[in-house]
Design a protein around this motif. Structure first.
Motif, PDB file in Angstrom:
ATOM      1  N   LEU A 158      12.266  12.139   0.817  1.00  0.00           N
ATOM      2  CA  LEU A 158      11.151  13.104   1.357  1.00  0.00           C
ATOM      3  C   LEU A 158      10.433  13.407   0.117  1.00  0.00           C
ATOM      4  CD1 LEU A 158      13.271  14.805   4.048  1.00  0.00           C
ATOM      5  CD2 LEU A 158      11.482  13.447   4.277  1.00  0.00           C
ATOM      6  N   GLU A 159      11.041  14.022  -0.839  1.00  0.00           N
ATOM      7  CA  GLU A 159      10.267  14.548  -1.910  1.00  0.00           C
ATOM      8  C   GLU A 159       9.062  13.653  -2.522  1.00  0.00           C
ATOM      9  OE1 GLU A 159      10.028  17.724  -3.064  1.00  0.00           O
ATOM     10  OE2 GLU A 159      11.559  18.398  -1.535  1.00  0.00           O
ATOM     11  N   ARG A 160       9.808  12.303  -2.836  1.00  0.00           N
ATOM     12  CA  ARG A 160       8.807  11.198  -3.258  1.00  0.00           C
ATOM     13  C   ARG A 160       7.855  10.861  -2.258  1.00  0.00           C
ATOM     14  NH1 ARG A 160       6.338   8.631  -7.160  1.00  0.00           N
ATOM     15  NH2 ARG A 160       5.957   6.431  -6.722  1.00  0.00           N
ATOM     16  N   SER A 161       8.111  10.930  -0.873  1.00  0.00           N
ATOM     17  CA  SER A 161       6.918  10.754  -0.039  1.00  0.00           C
ATOM     18  C   SER A 161       5.897  11.910  -0.255  1.00  0.00           C
ATOM     19  CB  SER A 161       7.642  11.144   1.297  1.00  0.00           C
ATOM     20  OG  SER A 161       8.364   9.904   1.515  1.00  0.00           O
ATOM     21  N   LYS A 162       6.399  13.172  -0.338  1.00  0.00           N
ATOM     22  CA  LYS A 162       5.329  14.122  -0.402  1.00  0.00           C
ATOM     23  C   LYS A 162       4.535  13.968  -1.588  1.00  0.00           C
ATOM     24  CE  LYS A 162       7.881  18.104  -0.441  1.00  0.00           C
ATOM     25  NZ  LYS A 162       8.512  19.251  -0.030  1.00  0.00           N
ATOM     26  N   LEU A 163       5.054  13.582  -2.679  1.00  0.00           N
ATOM     27  CA  LEU A 163       4.307  13.085  -4.062  1.00  0.00           C
ATOM     28  C   LEU A 163       3.358  12.330  -3.758  1.00  0.00           C
ATOM     29  CD1 LEU A 163       6.934  13.425  -6.825  1.00  0.00           C
ATOM     30  CD2 LEU A 163       5.179  15.032  -6.514  1.00  0.00           C
ATOM     31  N   LEU A 164       3.602  11.209  -3.274  1.00  0.00           N
ATOM     32  CA  LEU A 164       2.848  10.051  -2.853  1.00  0.00           C
ATOM     33  C   LEU A 164       1.622  10.443  -1.790  1.00  0.00           C
ATOM     34  CD1 LEU A 164       5.237   7.115  -2.383  1.00  0.00           C
ATOM     35  CD2 LEU A 164       3.353   7.230  -4.243  1.00  0.00           C
ATOM     36  N   PHE A 203       0.919  -1.185  -0.026  1.00  0.00           N
ATOM     37  CA  PHE A 203      -0.096  -0.010   0.003  1.00  0.00           C
ATOM     38  C   PHE A 203       0.985   1.396  -0.081  1.00  0.00           C
ATOM     39  CE2 PHE A 203      -3.226  -2.781   2.131  1.00  0.00           C
ATOM     40  CZ  PHE A 203      -4.288  -2.869   1.284  1.00  0.00           C
ATOM     41  N   PRO A 204       0.396   2.352  -0.549  1.00  0.00           N
ATOM     42  CA  PRO A 204       1.240   3.554  -0.670  1.00  0.00           C
ATOM     43  C   PRO A 204       1.630   4.133   0.887  1.00  0.00           C
ATOM     44  CG  PRO A 204      -0.797   3.695  -2.022  1.00  0.00           C
ATOM     45  CD  PRO A 204      -1.045   2.522  -1.479  1.00  0.00           C
ATOM     46  N   ILE A 205       0.791   3.816   1.685  1.00  0.00           N
ATOM     47  CA  ILE A 205       1.178   4.449   3.101  1.00  0.00           C
ATOM     48  C   ILE A 205       2.432   3.567   3.561  1.00  0.00           C
ATOM     49  CG2 ILE A 205      -0.408   2.818   4.364  1.00  0.00           C
ATOM     50  CD1 ILE A 205       0.129   6.528   5.152  1.00  0.00           C
ATOM     51  N   ILE A 206       2.668   2.296   3.360  1.00  0.00           N
ATOM     52  CA  ILE A 206       3.730   1.785   3.533  1.00  0.00           C
ATOM     53  C   ILE A 206       4.963   2.117   2.963  1.00  0.00           C
ATOM     54  CG2 ILE A 206       4.774  -0.712   3.671  1.00  0.00           C
ATOM     55  CD1 ILE A 206       2.284  -1.828   4.273  1.00  0.00           C
ATOM     56  N   GLU A 207       4.827   2.477   1.757  1.00  0.00           N
ATOM     57  CA  GLU A 207       5.898   3.132   0.896  1.00  0.00           C
ATOM     58  C   GLU A 207       6.261   4.485   1.564  1.00  0.00           C
ATOM     59  OE1 GLU A 207       7.519   4.591  -3.466  1.00  0.00           O
ATOM     60  OE2 GLU A 207       5.472   3.351  -3.239  1.00  0.00           O
ATOM     61  N   ILE A 208       5.272   5.205   1.975  1.00  0.00           N
ATOM     62  CA  ILE A 208       5.645   6.620   2.331  1.00  0.00           C
ATOM     63  C   ILE A 208       6.355   6.540   3.697  1.00  0.00           C
ATOM     64  CG2 ILE A 208       4.449   8.431   3.514  1.00  0.00           C
ATOM     65  CD1 ILE A 208       2.142   8.127   1.246  1.00  0.00           C
ATOM     66  N   LYS A 209       5.744   5.509   4.692  1.00  0.00           N
ATOM     67  CA  LYS A 209       6.455   5.395   5.983  1.00  0.00           C
ATOM     68  C   LYS A 209       7.792   4.862   6.060  1.00  0.00           C
ATOM     69  CE  LYS A 209       2.411   4.694   8.955  1.00  0.00           C
ATOM     70  NZ  LYS A 209       1.543   3.701   9.506  1.00  0.00           N
ATOM     71  N   THR A 210       8.051   4.046   5.025  1.00  0.00           N
ATOM     72  CA  THR A 210       9.286   3.534   4.802  1.00  0.00           C
ATOM     73  C   THR A 210      10.371   4.530   4.123  1.00  0.00           C
ATOM     74  OG1 THR A 210       8.354   1.110   4.337  1.00  0.00           O
ATOM     75  CG2 THR A 210      10.804   1.664   3.728  1.00  0.00           C
ATOM     76  N   ARG A 211      10.043   5.180   3.402  1.00  0.00           N
ATOM     77  CA  ARG A 211      10.669   6.571   2.739  1.00  0.00           C
ATOM     78  C   ARG A 211      11.023   7.351   3.832  1.00  0.00           C
ATOM     79  NH1 ARG A 211      11.548   6.424  -2.549  1.00  0.00           N
ATOM     80  NH2 ARG A 211      10.217   4.848  -3.859  1.00  0.00           N
ATOM     81  N   LEU A 212      10.108   7.836   4.654  1.00  0.00           N
ATOM     82  CA  LEU A 212      10.341   8.759   5.855  1.00  0.00           C
ATOM     83  C   LEU A 212      11.263   8.110   6.815  1.00  0.00           C
ATOM     84  CD1 LEU A 212       6.698  10.040   6.286  1.00  0.00           C
ATOM     85  CD2 LEU A 212       8.648  10.912   5.086  1.00  0.00           C
ATOM     86  N   ARG A 213      11.238   6.856   7.047  1.00  0.00           N
ATOM     87  CA  ARG A 213      12.087   6.298   7.956  1.00  0.00           C
ATOM     88  C   ARG A 213      13.607   6.177   7.415  1.00  0.00           C
ATOM     89  NH1 ARG A 213      14.044   5.338  12.235  1.00  0.00           N
ATOM     90  NH2 ARG A 213      14.622   3.357  13.027  1.00  0.00           N
ATOM     91  N   ILE A 214      13.630   5.929   6.156  1.00  0.00           N
ATOM     92  CA  ILE A 214      15.014   5.929   5.705  1.00  0.00           C
ATOM     93  C   ILE A 214      15.679   7.107   5.678  1.00  0.00           C
ATOM     94  CG2 ILE A 214      16.388   5.365   3.538  1.00  0.00           C
ATOM     95  CD1 ILE A 214      14.403   3.147   2.908  1.00  0.00           C
ATOM     96  N   ALA A 215      14.814   8.151   5.191  1.00  0.00           N
ATOM     97  CA  ALA A 215      15.304   9.582   5.364  1.00  0.00           C
ATOM     98  C   ALA A 215      15.691  10.025   6.706  1.00  0.00           C
ATOM     99  CB  ALA A 215      14.145  10.614   4.618  1.00  0.00           C
ATOM    100  N   THR A 216      14.791   9.730   7.722  1.00  0.00           N
ATOM    101  CA  THR A 216      15.326  10.083   8.880  1.00  0.00           C
ATOM    102  C   THR A 216      16.484   9.647   9.247  1.00  0.00           C
ATOM    103  OG1 THR A 216      12.827  10.306   9.566  1.00  0.00           O
ATOM    104  CG2 THR A 216      14.442  10.008  11.446  1.00  0.00           C
ATOM    105  N   LEU A 217      16.661   8.178   8.989  1.00  0.00           N
ATOM    106  CA  LEU A 217      18.048   7.634   9.409  1.00  0.00           C
ATOM    107  C   LEU A 217      18.996   8.148   8.787  1.00  0.00           C
ATOM    108  CD1 LEU A 217      17.188   3.763   9.205  1.00  0.00           C
ATOM    109  CD2 LEU A 217      17.783   5.287  11.209  1.00  0.00           C
TER     110      LEU A 217
END
Length: 94
Positions: A68-74, A39-53
């Motif tokens: 982060l930019e890809r997360s914002k688009l999603l 689901f897109p929400i899983i991809e978003i959370k994962t991208r945000l988590r990697i960006a934070t790390l």
């Protein structure tokens, strides 16, 4: 498939606590390499988590910014998730 993502998130947390940031990022990136779509929400959370790390433990800010930019688009296609939207915009300005 959410269970798989949650398992990889837990493994990433474990590796981060051990100080193995590279392994934590690899665990999270495994979600994107799966042949099954999440689901897109899983991809978003994962991208945000990697960006934070990356922002907290490396100098790879360009990669973090692209995540982060890809997360914002999603997130634009999801009417709710205000907390994630705030977090993704906030991280871009620190």
């Amino acid at each position: 498939m959410e269970v798989v993502a949650e398992g990889l998130w837990a493994l990433a947390d474990y590796e981060e606590k051990k100080g193995e940031i590279g392994k934590a990022v690899k665990c999270l990136e495994a979600i994107f390499q799966s042949s099954v779509s999440f689901f897109p929400i899983i991809e978003i959370k994962t991208r945000l988590r990697i960006a934070t790390l990356l922002l907290n433990h490396s100098h790879n800010h360009n990669h973090a910014k692209s995540l982060l930019e890809r997360s914002k688009l999603l997130l634009k296609s999801i009417p709710s998730c205000f907390e994630l939207k705030f977090f993704s915009f906030w991280c871009c300005y620190i």
